[in-house]
Scaffold this motif. Sequence first.
Motif, PDB file in Angstrom:
ATOM      1  N   MET A 155       0.818  -1.211   0.000  1.00 18.11           N
ATOM      2  CA  MET A 155       0.000   0.000   0.000  1.00 18.11           C
ATOM      3  C   MET A 155       0.854   1.265   0.000  1.00 18.11           C
ATOM      4  O   MET A 155       0.516   2.247  -0.671  1.00 18.11           O
ATOM      5  CB  MET A 155      -0.952  -0.006   1.191  1.00 18.11           C
ATOM      6  N   PHE A 156       1.979   1.238   0.700  1.00 19.05           N
ATOM      7  CA  PHE A 156       2.871   2.398   0.655  1.00 19.05           C
ATOM      8  C   PHE A 156       3.474   2.567  -0.737  1.00 19.05           C
ATOM      9  O   PHE A 156       3.660   3.689  -1.214  1.00 19.05           O
ATOM     10  CB  PHE A 156       3.963   2.280   1.710  1.00 19.05           C
ATOM     11  N   HIS A 157       3.792   1.454  -1.373  1.00 23.96           N
ATOM     12  CA  HIS A 157       4.313   1.512  -2.738  1.00 23.96           C
ATOM     13  C   HIS A 157       3.260   2.063  -3.698  1.00 23.96           C
ATOM     14  O   HIS A 157       3.569   2.894  -4.573  1.00 23.96           O
ATOM     15  CB  HIS A 157       4.759   0.121  -3.184  1.00 23.96           C
ATOM     16  N   LEU A 158       2.011   1.642  -3.517  1.00 21.32           N
ATOM     17  CA  LEU A 158       0.928   2.137  -4.365  1.00 21.32           C
ATOM     18  C   LEU A 158       0.715   3.634  -4.147  1.00 21.32           C
ATOM     19  O   LEU A 158       0.463   4.386  -5.106  1.00 21.32           O
ATOM     20  CB  LEU A 158      -0.361   1.369  -4.063  1.00 21.32           C
ATOM     21  N   ALA A 159       0.815   4.086  -2.912  1.00 21.63           N
ATOM     22  CA  ALA A 159       0.695   5.521  -2.618  1.00 21.63           C
ATOM     23  C   ALA A 159       1.793   6.298  -3.335  1.00 21.63           C
ATOM     24  O   ALA A 159       1.541   7.362  -3.928  1.00 21.63           O
ATOM     25  CB  ALA A 159       0.770   5.757  -1.113  1.00 21.63           C
TER      26      ALA A 159
ATOM     27  N   TYR B  35      -1.006   0.277  20.749  1.00 15.79           N
ATOM     28  CA  TYR B  35      -0.667   1.540  21.420  1.00 15.79           C
ATOM     29  C   TYR B  35       0.699   1.460  22.104  1.00 15.79           C
ATOM     30  O   TYR B  35       1.586   2.286  21.831  1.00 15.79           O
ATOM     31  CB  TYR B  35      -1.751   1.911  22.432  1.00 15.79           C
ATOM     32  N   PRO B  36       0.937   0.519  23.018  1.00 17.34           N
ATOM     33  CA  PRO B  36       2.268   0.442  23.626  1.00 17.34           C
ATOM     34  C   PRO B  36       3.363   0.058  22.646  1.00 17.34           C
ATOM     35  O   PRO B  36       4.521   0.467  22.814  1.00 17.34           O
ATOM     36  CB  PRO B  36       2.104  -0.614  24.729  1.00 17.34           C
ATOM     37  N   ILE B  37       3.041  -0.717  21.608  1.00 19.39           N
ATOM     38  CA  ILE B  37       4.060  -1.052  20.615  1.00 19.39           C
ATOM     39  C   ILE B  37       4.541   0.211  19.915  1.00 19.39           C
ATOM     40  O   ILE B  37       5.744   0.429  19.730  1.00 19.39           O
ATOM     41  CB  ILE B  37       3.535  -2.070  19.591  1.00 19.39           C
ATOM     42  N   TYR B  38       3.603   1.065  19.536  1.00 26.20           N
ATOM     43  CA  TYR B  38       3.976   2.331  18.886  1.00 26.20           C
ATOM     44  C   TYR B  38       4.832   3.189  19.811  1.00 26.20           C
ATOM     45  O   TYR B  38       5.777   3.855  19.367  1.00 26.20           O
ATOM     46  CB  TYR B  38       2.731   3.099  18.468  1.00 26.20           C
ATOM     47  N   ILE B  39       4.491   3.218  21.101  1.00 25.46           N
ATOM     48  CA  ILE B  39       5.309   3.974  22.055  1.00 25.46           C
ATOM     49  C   ILE B  39       6.743   3.460  22.038  1.00 25.46           C
ATOM     50  O   ILE B  39       7.709   4.237  21.975  1.00 25.46           O
ATOM     51  CB  ILE B  39       4.720   3.876  23.475  1.00 25.46           C
ATOM     52  N   ALA B  40       6.899   2.145  22.070  1.00 30.43           N
ATOM     53  CA  ALA B  40       8.230   1.545  22.099  1.00 30.43           C
ATOM     54  C   ALA B  40       9.025   1.879  20.839  1.00 30.43           C
ATOM     55  O   ALA B  40      10.190   2.301  20.922  1.00 30.43           O
ATOM     56  CB  ALA B  40       8.122   0.027  22.276  1.00 30.43           C
ATOM     57  N   VAL B  41       8.419   1.702  19.669  1.00 35.26           N
ATOM     58  CA  VAL B  41       9.185   1.914  18.439  1.00 35.26           C
ATOM     59  C   VAL B  41       9.437   3.398  18.183  1.00 35.26           C
ATOM     60  O   VAL B  41      10.468   3.777  17.605  1.00 35.26           O
ATOM     61  CB  VAL B  41       8.503   1.250  17.219  1.00 35.26           C
ATOM     62  N   ALA B  42       8.507   4.263  18.614  1.00 33.75           N
ATOM     63  CA  ALA B  42       8.722   5.702  18.448  1.00 33.75           C
ATOM     64  C   ALA B  42       9.861   6.197  19.332  1.00 33.75           C
ATOM     65  O   ALA B  42      10.595   7.109  18.956  1.00 33.75           O
ATOM     66  CB  ALA B  42       7.443   6.468  18.768  1.00 33.75           C
TER      67      ALA B  42
ATOM     68  N   TYR C 243       8.421  14.307   7.398  1.00 32.07           N
ATOM     69  CA  TYR C 243       7.494  13.856   8.434  1.00 32.07           C
ATOM     70  C   TYR C 243       6.671  12.665   7.956  1.00 32.07           C
ATOM     71  O   TYR C 243       6.323  11.785   8.747  1.00 32.07           O
ATOM     72  CB  TYR C 243       6.594  15.012   8.865  1.00 32.07           C
ATOM     73  N   TYR C 244       6.378  12.648   6.667  1.00 33.56           N
ATOM     74  CA  TYR C 244       5.658  11.506   6.104  1.00 33.56           C
ATOM     75  C   TYR C 244       6.486  10.232   6.220  1.00 33.56           C
ATOM     76  O   TYR C 244       5.993   9.181   6.632  1.00 33.56           O
ATOM     77  CB  TYR C 244       5.311  11.768   4.640  1.00 33.56           C
ATOM     78  N   ARG C 245       7.783  10.322   5.889  1.00 44.29           N
ATOM     79  CA  ARG C 245       8.655   9.144   5.962  1.00 44.29           C
ATOM     80  C   ARG C 245       8.810   8.657   7.395  1.00 44.29           C
ATOM     81  O   ARG C 245       8.917   7.449   7.642  1.00 44.29           O
ATOM     82  CB  ARG C 245      10.019   9.470   5.340  1.00 44.29           C
ATOM     83  N   GLN C 246       8.824   9.584   8.343  1.00 42.19           N
ATOM     84  CA  GLN C 246       8.914   9.191   9.746  1.00 42.19           C
ATOM     85  C   GLN C 246       7.687   8.383  10.170  1.00 42.19           C
ATOM     86  O   GLN C 246       7.812   7.343  10.829  1.00 42.19           O
ATOM     87  CB  GLN C 246       9.061  10.437  10.623  1.00 42.19           C
ATOM     88  N   ALA C 247       6.504   8.859   9.804  1.00 40.35           N
ATOM     89  CA  ALA C 247       5.272   8.148  10.136  1.00 40.35           C
ATOM     90  C   ALA C 247       5.219   6.792   9.427  1.00 40.35           C
ATOM     91  O   ALA C 247       4.831   5.782  10.019  1.00 40.35           O
ATOM     92  CB  ALA C 247       4.067   9.001   9.742  1.00 40.35           C
ATOM     93  N   LYS C 248       5.630   6.773   8.177  1.00 36.43           N
ATOM     94  CA  LYS C 248       5.643   5.535   7.387  1.00 36.43           C
ATOM     95  C   LYS C 248       6.555   4.490   8.020  1.00 36.43           C
ATOM     96  O   LYS C 248       6.188   3.311   8.137  1.00 36.43           O
ATOM     97  CB  LYS C 248       6.099   5.851   5.962  1.00 36.43           C
ATOM     98  N   ALA C 249       7.735   4.902   8.465  1.00 36.15           N
ATOM     99  CA  ALA C 249       8.691   3.970   9.056  1.00 36.15           C
ATOM    100  C   ALA C 249       8.131   3.332  10.330  1.00 36.15           C
ATOM    101  O   ALA C 249       8.313   2.124  10.560  1.00 36.15           O
ATOM    102  CB  ALA C 249       9.999   4.692   9.365  1.00 36.15           C
ATOM    103  N   LEU C 250       7.442   4.111  11.143  1.00 35.36           N
ATOM    104  CA  LEU C 250       6.849   3.573  12.372  1.00 35.36           C
ATOM    105  C   LEU C 250       5.739   2.585  12.056  1.00 35.36           C
ATOM    106  O   LEU C 250       5.608   1.555  12.724  1.00 35.36           O
ATOM    107  CB  LEU C 250       6.320   4.713  13.238  1.00 35.36           C
ATOM    108  N   THR C 251       4.925   2.877  11.045  1.00 31.44           N
ATOM    109  CA  THR C 251       3.851   1.963  10.649  1.00 31.44           C
ATOM    110  C   THR C 251       4.424   0.633  10.165  1.00 31.44           C
ATOM    111  O   THR C 251       3.948  -0.446  10.542  1.00 31.44           O
ATOM    112  CB  THR C 251       2.990   2.591   9.544  1.00 31.44           C
TER     113      THR C 251
END
Length: 325
Positions: A108-112, A182-189, A298-306
């Motif tokens: 999906m990121f590639h399609l975007a 939620y906690p997983i995102y906290i950890a990786v961020a 900022y887009y790449r930062q959000a993408k990397a966390l996802t």
Amino acid sequence: MRKINIAVFGTGQISEQVCQWITNSEKANLQAICGRNVTRVSELARIYRPHNTYVSIEALLLDPAIEVVYIASPNATHYDYTKLVLQKKKHVIVEKTAFYTTKQTKEMFHLAEQNQVMLFEAMRTIYEPNFKILSENLSCIGELHSVTLRYQNYSKQCLLSNQPAILDDAHGGGTLRTIGIYPIYIAVALFGKPETVYYHRQKKEESKDYGGTLVLDYKTHPVIINVSKIANSLETHSEFYGSKGTLKLDRCFDIKDLTYFPLQKRSEAIATYAVTTNGIEHEFNYFINAIENKSYKYYRQAKALTLLTADIIELALGFGKKDIK
């Protein structure tokens, strides 16, 4: 100021929060509400007065004014709906958990990218002002020894329900994907990619994720995440343990309180921002600013966390303990 035109696809509680934010925002316009429940679409339309209403995403995508589509349908449908929207060259904000597998997420990121639009996973915690304060104050506890993050929320509905999507891995449900994220995102961020991932399930029932203990092992410290839909913790807070003391976090979303406990000294409250009545405000401001200003950093930062979060969940559910390559 120009307002960006957003369509809301889905009619649940979180969709209503998004409609509320758009209605009150100086940055966005509610172009459309779409959902299969005609009665619910009509109810939301009476309150929030979108320009149009639709009962199918195919009809919605014929509206040339729509620039962004927010998708809040059941998790198992995110992939198909996101694909349709991206192919129409419209930006997508898809509710967590965005996609079922890492392969789907990458596709999906590639399609975007192919269609020169942006794709975001809605994950409010890491965009909250108080999460930034947490990040800025971690150094006060000195060398980090370990972290314990908690999100346990007993759900009688999960135990009694015959709906497979609630707990079944095969339908995009389960505890890690609904509240564990939620906690997983906290950890990786905060800490990035762990070296190993291990998930010990609370019930050894095939394809069902009731919750358990997820361990993310970093070079210098472990992050232990306790999540459950069949148990309640007597304490809802999370803790960061360091050589100079402990930092206490009141919860893993809508963060309100941060407290520093120096070793052998009195605790100190850390100044935080008041939590707003609509918790999606900060993440949507981030997404819209990135889209409007073409902020690819900022887009790449959000993408990397996802992508990293999707990888961790897939490893935890599919393979147990495994090194991340």
